[in-house]
Design a protein around this motif. Structure first.
Motif, PDB file in Angstrom:
ATOM      1  N   ASP A 160       0.948  -0.830   0.042  1.00 38.74           N
ATOM      2  CA  ASP A 160      -0.308  -0.121  -0.188  1.00 38.74           C
ATOM      3  C   ASP A 160       0.579   1.616  -0.077  1.00 38.74           C
ATOM      4  OD1 ASP A 160      -2.482   1.103  -0.065  1.00 38.74           O
ATOM      5  OD2 ASP A 160      -1.483   1.657   2.256  1.00 38.74           O
ATOM      6  N   THR A 165      -3.015  -0.404  -5.738  1.00 43.92           N
ATOM      7  CA  THR A 165      -4.383   0.057  -5.492  1.00 43.92           C
ATOM      8  C   THR A 165      -4.762  -1.912  -4.500  1.00 43.92           C
ATOM      9  OG1 THR A 165      -5.024  -1.618  -7.451  1.00 43.92           O
ATOM     10  CG2 THR A 165      -5.076   0.846  -7.197  1.00 43.92           C
ATOM     11  N   ARG A 166      -5.714  -1.441  -3.987  1.00 50.91           N
ATOM     12  CA  ARG A 166      -6.474  -2.597  -2.521  1.00 50.91           C
ATOM     13  C   ARG A 166      -6.782  -3.388  -4.056  1.00 50.91           C
ATOM     14  NH1 ARG A 166      -5.555   1.979  -0.054  1.00 50.91           N
ATOM     15  NH2 ARG A 166      -6.181   2.248   1.702  1.00 50.91           N
ATOM     16  N   THR A 167      -7.263  -3.439  -5.277  1.00 51.29           N
ATOM     17  CA  THR A 167      -7.538  -4.727  -6.041  1.00 51.29           C
ATOM     18  C   THR A 167      -6.178  -4.962  -6.783  1.00 51.29           C
ATOM     19  OG1 THR A 167      -9.478  -3.448  -6.804  1.00 51.29           O
ATOM     20  CG2 THR A 167      -8.343  -5.141  -8.165  1.00 51.29           C
ATOM     21  N   GLU A 177     -10.400  -8.758  -1.821  1.00 48.62           N
ATOM     22  CA  GLU A 177     -10.011  -6.942  -1.314  1.00 48.62           C
ATOM     23  C   GLU A 177     -10.455  -6.597  -0.020  1.00 48.62           C
ATOM     24  OE1 GLU A 177     -10.847  -3.533  -3.497  1.00 48.62           O
ATOM     25  OE2 GLU A 177     -11.638  -4.929  -4.846  1.00 48.62           O
ATOM     26  N   ARG A 178     -11.460  -6.894   0.446  1.00 48.39           N
ATOM     27  CA  ARG A 178     -12.305  -6.573   2.550  1.00 48.39           C
ATOM     28  C   ARG A 178     -11.149  -7.369   2.880  1.00 48.39           C
ATOM     29  NH1 ARG A 178     -17.731  -9.081   3.322  1.00 48.39           N
ATOM     30  NH2 ARG A 178     -18.129  -7.397   2.575  1.00 48.39           N
ATOM     31  N   VAL A 180      -7.827  -7.170   2.436  1.00 48.10           N
ATOM     32  CA  VAL A 180      -6.495  -6.196   2.914  1.00 48.10           C
ATOM     33  C   VAL A 180      -7.340  -4.563   3.325  1.00 48.10           C
ATOM     34  CG1 VAL A 180      -5.584  -4.322   0.349  1.00 48.10           C
ATOM     35  CG2 VAL A 180      -5.896  -6.193   0.495  1.00 48.10           C
ATOM     36  N   TYR A 181      -8.470  -3.950   2.883  1.00 49.55           N
ATOM     37  CA  TYR A 181      -9.566  -3.145   3.673  1.00 49.55           C
ATOM     38  C   TYR A 181      -9.001  -3.764   5.248  1.00 49.55           C
ATOM     39  CZ  TYR A 181     -10.743  -0.440  -0.208  1.00 49.55           C
ATOM     40  OH  TYR A 181     -10.600   0.202  -1.375  1.00 49.55           O
ATOM     41  N   ARG A 182      -9.509  -4.232   5.349  1.00 48.24           N
ATOM     42  CA  ARG A 182      -8.976  -5.346   6.941  1.00 48.24           C
ATOM     43  C   ARG A 182      -7.645  -4.864   7.364  1.00 48.24           C
ATOM     44  NH1 ARG A 182     -11.752 -10.019   6.826  1.00 48.24           N
ATOM     45  NH2 ARG A 182     -13.148  -9.571   6.072  1.00 48.24           N
ATOM     46  N   LEU A 184      -5.478  -3.113   6.556  1.00 45.26           N
ATOM     47  CA  LEU A 184      -4.841  -1.959   6.710  1.00 45.26           C
ATOM     48  C   LEU A 184      -5.316  -1.070   7.364  1.00 45.26           C
ATOM     49  CD1 LEU A 184      -4.570  -0.846   2.891  1.00 45.26           C
ATOM     50  CD2 LEU A 184      -2.656  -1.271   4.164  1.00 45.26           C
ATOM     51  N   GLY A 185      -6.912  -0.875   8.063  1.00 42.20           N
ATOM     52  CA  GLY A 185      -7.494  -0.472   8.996  1.00 42.20           C
ATOM     53  C   GLY A 185      -7.102  -1.002   9.672  1.00 42.20           C
TER      54      GLY A 185
END
Length: 187
Positions: A160, A165-167, A177-178, A180-182, A184-185
């Motif tokens: 990142d 990109t997250r994708t 992708e979810r 990845v967001y988790r 990073l969060g």
């Protein structure tokens, strides 16, 4: 027209989907709609088939009842919708190799009875599974699936930071992708 519907829950079940398609082709289906989707979730290809393709006099063919629905309520709702459209349903491997056709009164009866039995058996199987998992947890033998994305959190953060990109990160690491967001969060 004879339409076939083939479904697997995940995209890695390619052999299962191919087997369903071959069976539907052998049954004479002129068009086969296939998708990877949970029986209890959104099924985009199935919805398009139901809403836009099936017409009075058509037949919908599936290899097994669980490809169509997991509960008797959902199954009967689908059958009711098909009946209202004038579409028959054929389940090829309904009961130990026997098929059922809802275009006949006896077919409708068999579908309802065996659908209820299948739902009952599935509920019993899930209950036995829960009991087994609880027992294994109590004995310290069951820890569940290890999280794959969180084990790669450092790589995700680094990618990142590089501007990916997250994708792209998800594709490169073979995770959703979810996830990845988790990951990073949680940094």
């Amino acid at each position: 027209m004879k339409y076939g519907y083939a479904r697997t829950s995940t995209s890695d079940q390619t052999a299962g989907l191919a087997a369903q398609v071959a069976t539907l082709e052998a049954a004479g289906c002129e068009e086969i709609v296939q998708e990877h989707a949970s029986a209890v979730g959104e099924r985009e290809a199935f919805d398009i088939l139901m809403l836009h393709k099936l017409r009075r006099g058509d037949t919908l063919v599936v290899t097994k009842m669980d490809r169509l629905a997991r509960s008797i309520g959902k199954l009967l709702t689908i059958v009711e919708t098909l009946e209202a459209k004038g579409v028959a349903l054929t389940i090829l491997d309904f009961n130990k190799g026997e098929s059922v056709n809802t275009g006949t009164p006896s077919g409708k009866l068999m579908l309802t009875m065996f659908g209820a039995f299948a739902e009952f058996e599935r509920s019993n199987m899930l209950e036995r599974q829960r009991v087994g998992i609880d027992k294994a947890k109590g004995e310290g033998k069951y820890t569940g699936r290890k999280p794959t994305a969180m084990n790669q959190r450092e790589r995700i953060v680094a990618m990142d930071a590089e501007g990916m990109t997250r994708t792209a990160i998800a594709e490169k690491l073979g995770i959703s992708e979810r996830s990845v967001y988790r990951a990073l969060g949680s940094t």
